[in-house]
Design a protein around this motif. Structure first.
Motif, PDB file in Angstrom:
ATOM      1  N   PHE A 196      32.860  -7.700 -15.989  1.00  5.84           N
ATOM      2  CA  PHE A 196      32.704  -6.297 -15.610  1.00  5.84           C
ATOM      3  C   PHE A 196      31.892  -5.536 -16.662  1.00  5.84           C
ATOM      4  O   PHE A 196      30.984  -4.768 -16.340  1.00  5.84           O
ATOM      5  CB  PHE A 196      34.076  -5.622 -15.474  1.00  5.84           C
ATOM      6  CG  PHE A 196      34.780  -5.857 -14.176  1.00  5.84           C
ATOM      7  CD1 PHE A 196      34.286  -5.336 -12.995  1.00  5.84           C
ATOM      8  CD2 PHE A 196      35.977  -6.575 -14.129  1.00  5.84           C
ATOM      9  CE1 PHE A 196      34.955  -5.522 -11.792  1.00  5.84           C
ATOM     10  CE2 PHE A 196      36.645  -6.775 -12.941  1.00  5.84           C
ATOM     11  CZ  PHE A 196      36.138  -6.246 -11.764  1.00  5.84           C
ATOM     12  N   MET A 197      32.236  -5.750 -17.917  1.00  6.51           N
ATOM     13  CA  MET A 197      31.610  -5.000 -19.003  1.00  6.51           C
ATOM     14  C   MET A 197      30.165  -5.418 -19.232  1.00  6.51           C
ATOM     15  O   MET A 197      29.352  -4.625 -19.717  1.00  6.51           O
ATOM     16  CB  MET A 197      32.423  -5.178 -20.280  1.00  6.51           C
ATOM     17  CG  MET A 197      33.811  -4.555 -20.220  1.00  6.51           C
ATOM     18  SD  MET A 197      34.850  -4.955 -21.658  1.00  6.51           S
ATOM     19  CE  MET A 197      33.922  -4.204 -22.988  1.00  6.51           C
ATOM     20  N   ARG A 198      29.819  -6.634 -18.859  1.00  9.38           N
ATOM     21  CA  ARG A 198      28.482  -7.167 -19.143  1.00  9.38           C
ATOM     22  C   ARG A 198      27.384  -6.324 -18.495  1.00  9.38           C
ATOM     23  O   ARG A 198      26.310  -6.167 -19.078  1.00  9.38           O
ATOM     24  CB  ARG A 198      28.406  -8.620 -18.675  1.00  9.38           C
ATOM     25  CG  ARG A 198      27.142  -9.345 -19.083  1.00  9.38           C
ATOM     26  CD  ARG A 198      27.287 -10.856 -18.904  1.00  9.38           C
ATOM     27  NE  ARG A 198      28.159 -11.411 -19.942  1.00  9.38           N
ATOM     28  CZ  ARG A 198      29.343 -11.973 -19.708  1.00  9.38           C
ATOM     29  NH1 ARG A 198      29.805 -12.070 -18.480  1.00  9.38           N
ATOM     30  NH2 ARG A 198      30.073 -12.447 -20.704  1.00  9.38           N
ATOM     31  N   HIS A 199      27.642  -5.797 -17.307  1.00  9.61           N
ATOM     32  CA  HIS A 199      26.597  -5.017 -16.636  1.00  9.61           C
ATOM     33  C   HIS A 199      26.918  -3.521 -16.570  1.00  9.61           C
ATOM     34  O   HIS A 199      26.207  -2.760 -15.907  1.00  9.61           O
ATOM     35  CB  HIS A 199      26.346  -5.558 -15.213  1.00  9.61           C
ATOM     36  CG  HIS A 199      27.570  -5.653 -14.369  1.00  9.61           C
ATOM     37  ND1 HIS A 199      28.163  -6.853 -14.057  1.00  9.61           N
ATOM     38  CD2 HIS A 199      28.326  -4.698 -13.764  1.00  9.61           C
ATOM     39  CE1 HIS A 199      29.218  -6.640 -13.291  1.00  9.61           C
ATOM     40  NE2 HIS A 199      29.331  -5.335 -13.101  1.00  9.61           N
ATOM     41  N   GLU A 200      27.958  -3.079 -17.274  1.00 12.71           N
ATOM     42  CA  GLU A 200      28.395  -1.684 -17.164  1.00 12.71           C
ATOM     43  C   GLU A 200      27.603  -0.768 -18.096  1.00 12.71           C
ATOM     44  O   GLU A 200      27.198  -1.154 -19.197  1.00 12.71           O
ATOM     45  CB  GLU A 200      29.884  -1.589 -17.492  1.00 12.71           C
ATOM     46  CG  GLU A 200      30.494  -0.212 -17.244  1.00 12.71           C
ATOM     47  CD  GLU A 200      31.986  -0.172 -17.534  1.00 12.71           C
ATOM     48  OE1 GLU A 200      32.616   0.843 -17.192  1.00 12.71           O
ATOM     49  OE2 GLU A 200      32.511  -1.137 -18.116  1.00 12.71           O
ATOM     50  N   ASP A 201      27.397   0.463 -17.638  1.00 19.20           N
ATOM     51  CA  ASP A 201      26.782   1.513 -18.446  1.00 19.20           C
ATOM     52  C   ASP A 201      27.613   2.777 -18.267  1.00 19.20           C
ATOM     53  O   ASP A 201      27.318   3.626 -17.419  1.00 19.20           O
ATOM     54  CB  ASP A 201      25.330   1.740 -18.009  1.00 19.20           C
ATOM     55  CG  ASP A 201      24.614   2.758 -18.892  1.00 19.20           C
ATOM     56  OD1 ASP A 201      24.950   2.833 -20.093  1.00 19.20           O
ATOM     57  OD2 ASP A 201      23.740   3.485 -18.372  1.00 19.20           O
ATOM     58  N   HIS A 202      28.668   2.883 -19.066  1.00 14.82           N
ATOM     59  CA  HIS A 202      29.631   3.963 -18.880  1.00 14.82           C
ATOM     60  C   HIS A 202      29.185   5.212 -19.623  1.00 14.82           C
ATOM     61  O   HIS A 202      28.886   5.175 -20.820  1.00 14.82           O
ATOM     62  CB  HIS A 202      31.018   3.530 -19.370  1.00 14.82           C
ATOM     63  CG  HIS A 202      32.130   4.313 -18.749  1.00 14.82           C
ATOM     64  ND1 HIS A 202      32.323   5.651 -18.998  1.00 14.82           N
ATOM     65  CD2 HIS A 202      33.107   3.962 -17.858  1.00 14.82           C
ATOM     66  CE1 HIS A 202      33.374   6.091 -18.307  1.00 14.82           C
ATOM     67  NE2 HIS A 202      33.861   5.075 -17.607  1.00 14.82           N
ATOM     68  N   ASP A 216      37.026  -1.096 -25.753  1.00 17.33           N
ATOM     69  CA  ASP A 216      37.716  -2.344 -25.429  1.00 17.33           C
ATOM     70  C   ASP A 216      37.691  -2.658 -23.941  1.00 17.33           C
ATOM     71  O   ASP A 216      37.897  -3.802 -23.548  1.00 17.33           O
ATOM     72  CB  ASP A 216      39.177  -2.274 -25.898  1.00 17.33           C
ATOM     73  CG  ASP A 216      39.307  -2.144 -27.407  1.00 17.33           C
ATOM     74  OD1 ASP A 216      38.420  -2.665 -28.111  1.00 17.33           O
ATOM     75  OD2 ASP A 216      40.282  -1.514 -27.864  1.00 17.33           O
ATOM     76  N   PHE A 217      37.431  -1.643 -23.136  1.00 16.19           N
ATOM     77  CA  PHE A 217      37.510  -1.833 -21.687  1.00 16.19           C
ATOM     78  C   PHE A 217      36.219  -1.495 -20.941  1.00 16.19           C
ATOM     79  O   PHE A 217      36.117  -1.765 -19.746  1.00 16.19           O
ATOM     80  CB  PHE A 217      38.651  -0.982 -21.111  1.00 16.19           C
ATOM     81  CG  PHE A 217      40.018  -1.468 -21.514  1.00 16.19           C
ATOM     82  CD1 PHE A 217      40.650  -2.483 -20.810  1.00 16.19           C
ATOM     83  CD2 PHE A 217      40.657  -0.922 -22.616  1.00 16.19           C
ATOM     84  CE1 PHE A 217      41.904  -2.937 -21.189  1.00 16.19           C
ATOM     85  CE2 PHE A 217      41.919  -1.369 -22.999  1.00 16.19           C
ATOM     86  CZ  PHE A 217      42.537  -2.386 -22.284  1.00 16.19           C
ATOM     87  N   HIS A 218      35.247  -0.917 -21.633  1.00 20.29           N
ATOM     88  CA  HIS A 218      34.030  -0.492 -20.947  1.00 20.29           C
ATOM     89  C   HIS A 218      32.791  -0.874 -21.739  1.00 20.29           C
ATOM     90  O   HIS A 218      32.811  -0.927 -22.970  1.00 20.29           O
ATOM     91  CB  HIS A 218      34.059   1.017 -20.686  1.00 20.29           C
ATOM     92  CG  HIS A 218      35.105   1.415 -19.704  1.00 20.29           C
ATOM     93  ND1 HIS A 218      34.988   1.180 -18.349  1.00 20.29           N
ATOM     94  CD2 HIS A 218      36.329   1.985 -19.884  1.00 20.29           C
ATOM     95  CE1 HIS A 218      36.078   1.620 -17.737  1.00 20.29           C
ATOM     96  NE2 HIS A 218      36.913   2.100 -18.641  1.00 20.29           N
ATOM     97  N   VAL A 223      28.164   4.309 -14.568  1.00 19.27           N
ATOM     98  CA  VAL A 223      29.458   4.889 -14.202  1.00 19.27           C
ATOM     99  C   VAL A 223      29.538   6.273 -14.830  1.00 19.27           C
ATOM    100  O   VAL A 223      29.366   6.431 -16.042  1.00 19.27           O
ATOM    101  CB  VAL A 223      30.629   4.020 -14.698  1.00 19.27           C
ATOM    102  CG1 VAL A 223      31.970   4.639 -14.271  1.00 19.27           C
ATOM    103  CG2 VAL A 223      30.517   2.593 -14.187  1.00 19.27           C
ATOM    104  N   GLU A 224      29.783   7.274 -14.007  1.00 21.41           N
ATOM    105  CA  GLU A 224      29.872   8.648 -14.496  1.00 21.41           C
ATOM    106  C   GLU A 224      31.078   9.355 -13.895  1.00 21.41           C
ATOM    107  O   GLU A 224      31.614   8.932 -12.868  1.00 21.41           O
ATOM    108  CB  GLU A 224      28.600   9.442 -14.125  1.00 21.41           C
ATOM    109  CG  GLU A 224      27.341   8.919 -14.780  1.00 21.41           C
ATOM    110  CD  GLU A 224      26.122   9.791 -14.513  1.00 21.41           C
ATOM    111  OE1 GLU A 224      25.088   9.542 -15.152  1.00 21.41           O
ATOM    112  OE2 GLU A 224      26.205  10.712 -13.672  1.00 21.41           O
ATOM    113  N   ARG A 225      31.462  10.447 -14.560  1.00 22.06           N
ATOM    114  CA  ARG A 225      32.465  11.323 -13.980  1.00 22.06           C
ATOM    115  C   ARG A 225      31.826  12.129 -12.846  1.00 22.06           C
ATOM    116  O   ARG A 225      30.617  12.365 -12.842  1.00 22.06           O
ATOM    117  CB  ARG A 225      33.011  12.269 -15.048  1.00 22.06           C
ATOM    118  CG  ARG A 225      33.922  11.574 -16.058  1.00 22.06           C
ATOM    119  CD  ARG A 225      34.379  12.540 -17.122  1.00 22.06           C
ATOM    120  NE  ARG A 225      35.427  11.975 -17.961  1.00 22.06           N
ATOM    121  CZ  ARG A 225      35.882  12.532 -19.083  1.00 22.06           C
ATOM    122  NH1 ARG A 225      35.371  13.687 -19.492  1.00 22.06           N
ATOM    123  NH2 ARG A 225      36.837  11.948 -19.784  1.00 22.06           N
TER     124      ARG A 225
END
Length: 596
Positions: free
Chosen positions: A150-156, A171-173, A181-183
């Motif tokens: 999940f984290m490999r392609h995430e841009d939080h 640790d999770f993002h 990923v945005e609010r």
């Protein structure tokens, strides 16, 4: 590497169409062929083409994602049930829904369902993946390993400044990946108070639904960038199309898979006379060698030197397998399809989240029903989006979420809420003329199982989709209890000032039997079909793929989409599908260099 301006074989949007053959350049042969440019397929194309030595073809039946409503978040209203962007499937009449048939949206465009879905970023619960590891016999599916994918392609967005007020965020993002990923860019007072009411009803606040336990209430995070939908075509495909070794054929129908070896080409008499040892060897030699497509009115056979990867989704992948001769023998023979491989699990095990919509009329509340009821209000909404990329046009279909238990019988959250500051009779119909909210609740872990089955040998004819909702006593009980939880939340002091009046299903319905029947009357899909090509151990006769997503008994063929889920995740399914594709791409690339 080349850009669009310097590559005459690319369209202005950066998509590569058929190009004229050059000496020594066989367009009919690729290393990898990916079927379906949806959520999984776009990521898969990006990862497999990262090695310039790999010739990769991505085939999509839908067209370009250049319809403007794809990219405006509220545009899902115009993309679902629109033949330009949706396959327009319908379910079979469903006994659990009191004979009703539902629309069953599936994305028919680049980006697939990520171009028409609710944009909610949700992973599910750690126990979902630990269960997959148990049923597949492979610890690579445990939560800790899946979290890395999940984290490999995430841009939080919370990590944009390189730090976060919450140290656990790192640790999770992930940050810097393709999947933004945005609010959300707006909130509603009536939903804020619904969240407080949920707390008063015993549902804790949460800061993050995506750390392994999603219990709690909060606004959903969304896959958007600065107020625009962020689909997988933008995130993964467009950057990859700058590579000369990736070819995209959109608007191209896949007729069937092509095979060699096994019993292909053997007459019935030859097969009957083959000894057990020889028959086993022939079966093990069965290989998927490519695909047959229809492009610009021409039938074309394409070969894959390494693998064909199905990313056509929980409806498309089993249907393509079946029309190609891979599936339950009796079903294939019934429709005159030559059996290539008898795999009884293909098209079985369909699971979906059925949402039950409770509507509450409210007073003294700002809701979208009132805002969008006048021309002036609609103009204001449009101007807010035009100048600020915020307001109702930037909304995901659901804003507030909650995960809790339908009863004390469950040790984990087993129901999910999607709460909206609006109401209507059914999707596609006008908003109610009075202020109201909708609190939709779904059973996260349904025990009902359905099917996807071909209706004809013709790949252009849609399959029969039979979800069999509410077909078990447990699912009917959860449905009844979940409606009671909704009533408990709405009756809390924090919500009292709105004088909520239950319009649907109606307070006159109280017993388990009445509420279960009403759930059948008003329940509808939340668009999460999974499980129809599920993975499992070698001794599981209904498993379609092994733990590395290779189709049983067929070399050179994998499935990497939501269909491989043995059981549905406890939440929205789009981002788990990307995780599946990420993991599968890693295994495919390992195999290419001699790994397992």
């Amino acid at each position: 590497m080349s850009d669009n301006k310097n590559n005459p074989h690319r369209s202005p949007e950066g998509e590569q169409d058929a190009r004229p053959a050059k000496p020594g350049d066989d367009l009919s042969e690729f290393d990898y062929i990916i079927v379906g440019a949806g959520s999984a397929g776009c990521l898969m194309a990006n990862r497999l083409s990262a090695n310039p030595d790999h010739r990769v073809l991505l085939v999509e039946a839908g067209g370009r994602d250049n319809y403007h409503w794809i990219h405006i978040p509220v545009g899902y209203l115009y993309c679902i049930n629109n033949p330009r962007t949706d396959w327009m499937f319908r379910t079979e009449p469903d006994k659990g829904l009191n004979g009703r048939s539902l629309i069953y949206p599936r994305g028919k465009t680049l980006g697939g369902c990520s171009s028409i879905n609710g944009m909610i970023y949700m992973r599910g619960q750690a126990r979902d993946y630990d269960h997959w590891a148990e049923v597949s016999g492979d610890d690579e599916w445990r939560w800790e390993q899946c979290l890395a994918d999940f984290m490999r392609h995430e841009d939080h967005a919370l990590l944009d400044d390189g730090a976060s007020s919450d140290p656990g965020q790192h640790d999770f993002h992930g940050h810097g990946g393709e999947w933004r990923v945005e609010r959300q860019r707006l909130n509603w007072e009536v939903l804020d108070d619904f969240a407080i009411a949920a707390e008063q009803a015993g549902i804790p606040r949460t800061k993050d639904f995506n750390r392994g336990s999603n219990e709690g209430v909060a606004y959903f995070e969304v896959n958007q960038r600065a107020g625009w939908r962020w689909n997988t075509a933008k995130a993964f495909l467009r950057p990859a199309l700058k590579r000369s070794n990736l070819t995209l054929w959109h608007s191209t129908q896949v007729n069937r898979l092509l095979f060699a070896g096994g019993e292909q080409g053997m007459g019935a008499e030859t097969r009957a006379g083959t000894g057990a040892t020889d028959a086993a060897k022939q079966a093990s030699d069965l290989r998927c060698t490519g695909i047959q497509v229809v492009r610009d009115g021409k039938v074309i056979n394409l070969s894959a030197k390494r693998e064909v990867v199905l990313c056509a989704g929980a409806i498309g992948s089993p249907h393509l397998l079946q029309v190609s001769g891979v599936g339950p023998r009796a079903l294939l023979e019934e429709h005159g399809v030559e059996v290539v491989k008898d795999l009884p699990g293909v098209g079985e095990n369909l699971q979906d989240h059925l949402q039950i919509r409770s509507v509450y009329k409210v007073t003294n509340a700002k809701t979208l029903n009132a805002m969008a009821s006048t021309l002036l209000g609609k103009m204001g909404i449009g101007m807010q989006y035009l100048f600020k990329r915020s307001g109702p046009m930037s909304m995901a279909p659901s804003q507030l979420g909650a995960f809790t238990r339908s009863s004390d019988d469950y040790a984990h959250p087993n129901i999910q809420y999607h709460v909206q500051p609006l109401s209507l009779e059914a999707f596609g119909q006008p908003l109610h003329p009075f202020p109201a909210i909708t609190a939709s609740v779904c059973n996260l872990n349904p025990t009902s199982r359905g099917t996807v089955r071909l209706q004809s040998a013709d790949p252009r004819q849609a399959p029969a989709i039979a979800p069999n909702y509410l077909s078990t006593d447990e699912d009917r009980k959860v449905a009844a209890d979940s409606l009671r939880v909704t009533r408990r939340i709405a009756s809390q002091p924090a919500f009292a000032r709105y004088k909520p009046e239950e319009i649907k299903p109606g307070v006159e319905y109280q017993t388990d039997e009445e509420l279960a029947r009403l759930a059948g009357d008003i329940g509808t899909t939340i668009f999460h079909p999974v499980g129809t090509t599920r993975m499992g151990r070698a001794d599981d006769p209904m498993a379609v793929v092994d733990s590395r997503l290779r189709v049983r008994g067929i070399q050179g063929l994998r499935v990497a989409d939501a269909g491989i889920m043995p059981t549905i995740v406890s939440g929205n399914t789009n981002s788990p599908t990307l995780m599946i594709a990420e993991k599968a791409a890693g295994w495919i690339l390992e195999s290419a260099v001699g790994g397992d």
